[in-house]
Structures are given as C-alpha cells and as structure tokens.
Design a protein around this motif. Structure first.
Motif, PDB file in Angstrom:
ATOM      1  N   THR A 184       0.826  -1.206   0.000  1.00 12.23           N
ATOM      2  CA  THR A 184       0.000   0.000   0.000  1.00 12.23           C
ATOM      3  C   THR A 184       0.864   1.262   0.000  1.00 12.23           C
ATOM      4  O   THR A 184       0.364   2.358  -0.233  1.00 12.23           O
ATOM      5  CB  THR A 184      -0.961   0.062   1.211  1.00 12.23           C
ATOM      6  N   GLU A 185       2.171   1.124   0.254  1.00 12.02           N
ATOM      7  CA  GLU A 185       3.083   2.275   0.227  1.00 12.02           C
ATOM      8  C   GLU A 185       4.011   2.285  -0.982  1.00 12.02           C
ATOM      9  O   GLU A 185       4.535   3.336  -1.346  1.00 12.02           O
ATOM     10  CB  GLU A 185       3.935   2.309   1.513  1.00 12.02           C
ATOM     11  N   ILE A 186       4.253   1.114  -1.589  1.00 11.58           N
ATOM     12  CA  ILE A 186       5.232   1.080  -2.694  1.00 11.58           C
ATOM     13  C   ILE A 186       4.648   0.613  -4.027  1.00 11.58           C
ATOM     14  O   ILE A 186       5.336   0.668  -5.043  1.00 11.58           O
ATOM     15  CB  ILE A 186       6.472   0.208  -2.346  1.00 11.58           C
ATOM     16  N   GLY A 187       3.401   0.151  -4.054  1.00 10.47           N
ATOM     17  CA  GLY A 187       2.804  -0.332  -5.303  1.00 10.47           C
ATOM     18  C   GLY A 187       2.437   0.819  -6.229  1.00 10.47           C
ATOM     19  O   GLY A 187       2.524   2.003  -5.874  1.00 10.47           O
ATOM     20  N   PHE A 240      15.443  -5.693  -8.606  1.00  9.61           N
ATOM     21  CA  PHE A 240      14.208  -4.926  -8.783  1.00  9.61           C
ATOM     22  C   PHE A 240      13.571  -5.322 -10.113  1.00  9.61           C
ATOM     23  O   PHE A 240      14.093  -5.004 -11.182  1.00  9.61           O
ATOM     24  CB  PHE A 240      14.504  -3.429  -8.758  1.00  9.61           C
ATOM     25  N   GLY A 241      12.442  -6.045 -10.042  1.00  6.42           N
ATOM     26  CA  GLY A 241      11.760  -6.498 -11.253  1.00  6.42           C
ATOM     27  C   GLY A 241      10.412  -5.811 -11.421  1.00  6.42           C
ATOM     28  O   GLY A 241       9.993  -5.021 -10.572  1.00  6.42           O
ATOM     29  N   GLY A 242       9.721  -6.146 -12.511  1.00  6.30           N
ATOM     30  CA  GLY A 242       8.375  -5.625 -12.764  1.00  6.30           C
ATOM     31  C   GLY A 242       8.364  -4.102 -12.737  1.00  6.30           C
ATOM     32  O   GLY A 242       9.239  -3.440 -13.293  1.00  6.30           O
ATOM     33  N   LEU A 243       7.374  -3.533 -12.046  1.00  9.95           N
ATOM     34  CA  LEU A 243       7.259  -2.077 -11.900  1.00  9.95           C
ATOM     35  C   LEU A 243       8.577  -1.448 -11.430  1.00  9.95           C
ATOM     36  O   LEU A 243       8.981  -0.389 -11.908  1.00  9.95           O
ATOM     37  CB  LEU A 243       6.148  -1.787 -10.875  1.00  9.95           C
TER      38      LEU A 243
END
Ligand SMILES: [Zn+2]
Length: 411
Positions: free
Chosen positions: A271-274, A336-339
């Motif tokens: 909820t803080e980094i997405g 660090f993958g994806g977003l």
C-alpha cells in the motif's frame, strides 16, 4: 520387468542418474559446453563424461558438433548442446494487466512467445482460463510441437498452494479460493504435469538461473504492479514456508496508520510502494495501470517536481521495508523487477539512503542492488524452469529412446 540390482549396482545407478542430472543442468543453464568445460564444471572424469554424453545423444536429448571457428588457430573442440525441440515446456503467466504464453525448449530457448493485455475487470476464472488456452494453442503451432511438451508451468499473481495449484487468494485478480490448477489442467488437456507458483517466486528462480542473480545464493527479488510480490532465495533455495505461501513481502505490515490493502489488512508494504500509492502521490488516476506510470516517469524525466517527489517518497518506503529484510536475510543482492525495474533510476538513491539510515551496517555493506536482467518476462521464464525441474532432476527417466518424452512425463 525391472532387473533386480545388488546394493553396489543400485549405488552405481544412483550415481549415474545424479551425474546425468549434473550434466543436463549445466547445459541447460549455460548453453553449449565442450567436454573439457563439462569436466571442469561437474568434477566428473573425462571418461565418465564421454559415456554420459553418449547416452544423451543416443536418446536425442543432446548433440555434439564442432563449433564454427571464429578466426582462432586450430580446430575448435566439439560442443555438447541440448536439443531444444526434443523436450519443451509450456509456460503461462496470469498477471494483473496481461496474460502470456511461451513454448520454451530444453536449454532455455524461447521457441514461441505471446503476451496480450488484459482489462483489469475481466477476472472470472473461466474467462482467464479460456484466454490462456487460446494463447497456448497459438504457441503450440505447428502441431508436432505438442508431442514434445513434457510439462506446464504457470505463474500467477496470487498466493498459491504448490501441491495442487490451488489459489488461496489473488487480491488483484479478485480471486479467493480458486482451484486454478485443476480447471486449467482439464481445459488444456495436454496430459503432462502442471505446476503453479506465485509469479514473484518464479521471477526469482529465473533471475537466479538466467538473469541478474546468476550464481548468487542469497537473493531478494522484488516485483509488482499494484500488488507487490517477492521471491526470496536463501542458501540457494527458494523460501516457501510450510505450504508455499511464504515470501509474501508485499503484505509485510509497515505502516500502523496505513491504508486498506487488498488482502484485508491495513498498512501492508504494497500500500506504500505499489503502483496505486505512486500514482496517488502524484495526483494521477490510481487505476491507470502501466500507461499512467509511464506518463509519470516521462514527466519525472522532464523534471516535473510533483512526479519526482512521488518517486522519492515511494523510494523511501521501499528502502524502509528493504532495511528490515536486509537485516533479517543478509542477502547478497536485491533484484528490482516488474514495476520496480522501470522505477529504478528514480528510486535507487532514496532506497540507498534509507538502507544507510535504517539497516545494520554489516549486511548493508554486503548487499548489492540491481534492476532485473530479464524484464517483464522473468515470471514467465521462471514458470518454464519450474516445468523443466523433473527432467533436470532425473534425466535418466527421459532416456528410453522408444518412448516419447511426453509419455515419460506422465509415467
Ligand atoms: Zn496486504
């Protein structure tokens, strides 16, 4: 009828199977190798290697050919390579914004691959399974490919029980208690083993085997979009927990005053980094998906202070959670993958600053940070690796030339 082996014979059979596995794993992970390289990498004798390669080539799993000389003097050594068309796997991925299918050959060659965008409101199990089957059919053309498939691996953005592919919860797909494994297996009708795992766990597997974390035994792979997932490798093994639910770092509570999370709790790390948190901080539509994130990154590149501040704040929350994970796990590398691969140039500095501030000095000094080497396909490639695992663990089961490999898979 199986011949009964005396204890010495049984032992030597066990050794032979383990040696075949060591050779096939090396060739699968590293590509074509000479016999001397195989001797060096496996520690087996030259004569043992010769015999085992003969078995693999007789079964059509490998071949041995001279490499094309590249201007070096002397005849190049022959290279042993796996036959990608002889055994392949079907890899599928259910992500929040897309569906993907790939046919991957032994040795890791992607023989065919397709990814399609998926509207976020299209979440029924039947609809997704129908779309996945259609994608699978497309990568299985021409039809001779179908008979070489020895297994199916599926990456899903959810919390999965590994034993039967039961999705306990996929908050960002809107699924709860869904028998994905059973439904997908019946719909595909390929009659080979099907394994399902969490997408981030599979991204971690792919990064360790083929990407940025190759050769590193303690790794945190962080990925996500709206939801945030993690794959944690400890001493070379995936951290799974009792039933495969472990490693859900996105649901690590970090903010006692935080927002509601899709999992039912509040103040989870995601909820803080997405993507939702990032877009909210920048005053953009929170359900805008990757295109809205791309627009935010473009604005940040142009120096837009609101976008830069939103990225900075997200980076600080990222660093806070990572500081805790670094203290607990003492990883050698965070991938660090994806977003987060896309955000990396903007968040690297605040993440490093937070780690300096909050993590213990010795593990902080030992951890490296890097964007993914495989990009958005990491979970899909990891699904392929999952499906290859039975063959890599015991290639001897696949060596009887008269059976088709697909028959072996179900034996
Ligand atoms: Zn949560």
């Amino acid at each position: 009828v199986t011949a009964r082996l005396d204890p010495v014979g049984q032992r030597s059979e066990t050794v032979r199977r383990a040696n075949l596995s060591a050779i096939v794993r090396e060739l699968h992970a590293r590509g074509p190798l000479s016999r001397s390289e195989l001797v060096a990498r496996t520690g087996l004798t030259r004569s043992a290697i010769r015999g085992l390669i003969r078995e693999l080539t007789a079964a059509g799993i490998a071949n041995e050919k001279r490499a094309i000389p590249l201007g070096t003097p002397g005849r190049p050594s022959p290279l042993v390579r796996l036959e990608p068309e002889r055994a392949s796997v079907l890899a599928l991925e259910i992500a929040v914004d897309s569906l993907a299918a790939a046919l991957v050959g032994l040795g890791g060659n992607v023989l065919a691959s397709i990814r399609v965008d998926r509207p976020r409101d299209h979440v029924s199990l039947d609809a997704i399974v129908g779309d996945l089957v259609a994608l699978a059919e497309r990568v299985l053309v021409p039809s001779r490919r179908r008979s070489a498939v020895i297994g199916i691996g599926v990456a899903v953005a959810g919390i999965v029980r590994r034993s039967d592919g039961f999705v306990w919860m996929a908050p960002n797909l809107g699924w709860r208690v869904t028998p994905l494994g059973q439904v997908l297996d019946e719909a595909l009708g390929l009659a080979v083993p099907l394994e399902i795992a969490n997408d981030a766990d599979l991204g971690a597997l792919a990064e360790v085997r083929r990407g940025a974390a190759r050769g590193i035994d303690n790794v945190i792979y962080l990925s996500g979009e709206v939801g945030v997932g993690g794959g944690i490798i400890v001493d070379g093994r995936a951290l799974a927990g009792v039933a495969g639910y472990g490693g859900e770092i996105g649901h690590m509570p970090v903010n006692p005053d935080g927002r509601a999370c899709g999992c039912g709790s509040t103040g989870c790390w995601e909820t803080e980094i997405g993507a939702t948190a990032l877009l909210r901080r920048a005053g953009r539509p929170i359900d805008g998906g990757r295109s809205e994130v791309d627009a935010l990154l473009a604005a940040a590149t142009d120096g837009d202070p609101v976008s830069l501040a939103a990225l900075e704040e997200t980076g600080r929350w990222l660093g806070l959670g990572l500081a805790g994970l670094v203290n607990i796990l003492n990883p050698g590398l965070v991938v660090f993958g994806g977003l987060f691969e896309h955000l990396y140039p903007f968040i690297e500095e605040p993440v490093r600053a937070m780690l300096d501030e909050r993590a213990l000095r010795p593990p902080r000094d030992l951890v490296g940070l890097t964007p993914s080497g495989l990009g958005d396909d990491a979970p899909l490639l990891g699904a392929a690796e999952l499906a290859f695992e039975p063959l890599l663990a015991d290639p001897a089961r696949w060596l009887r030339p008269r059976d088709t490999l697909a028959e072996r898979a179900t034996a």
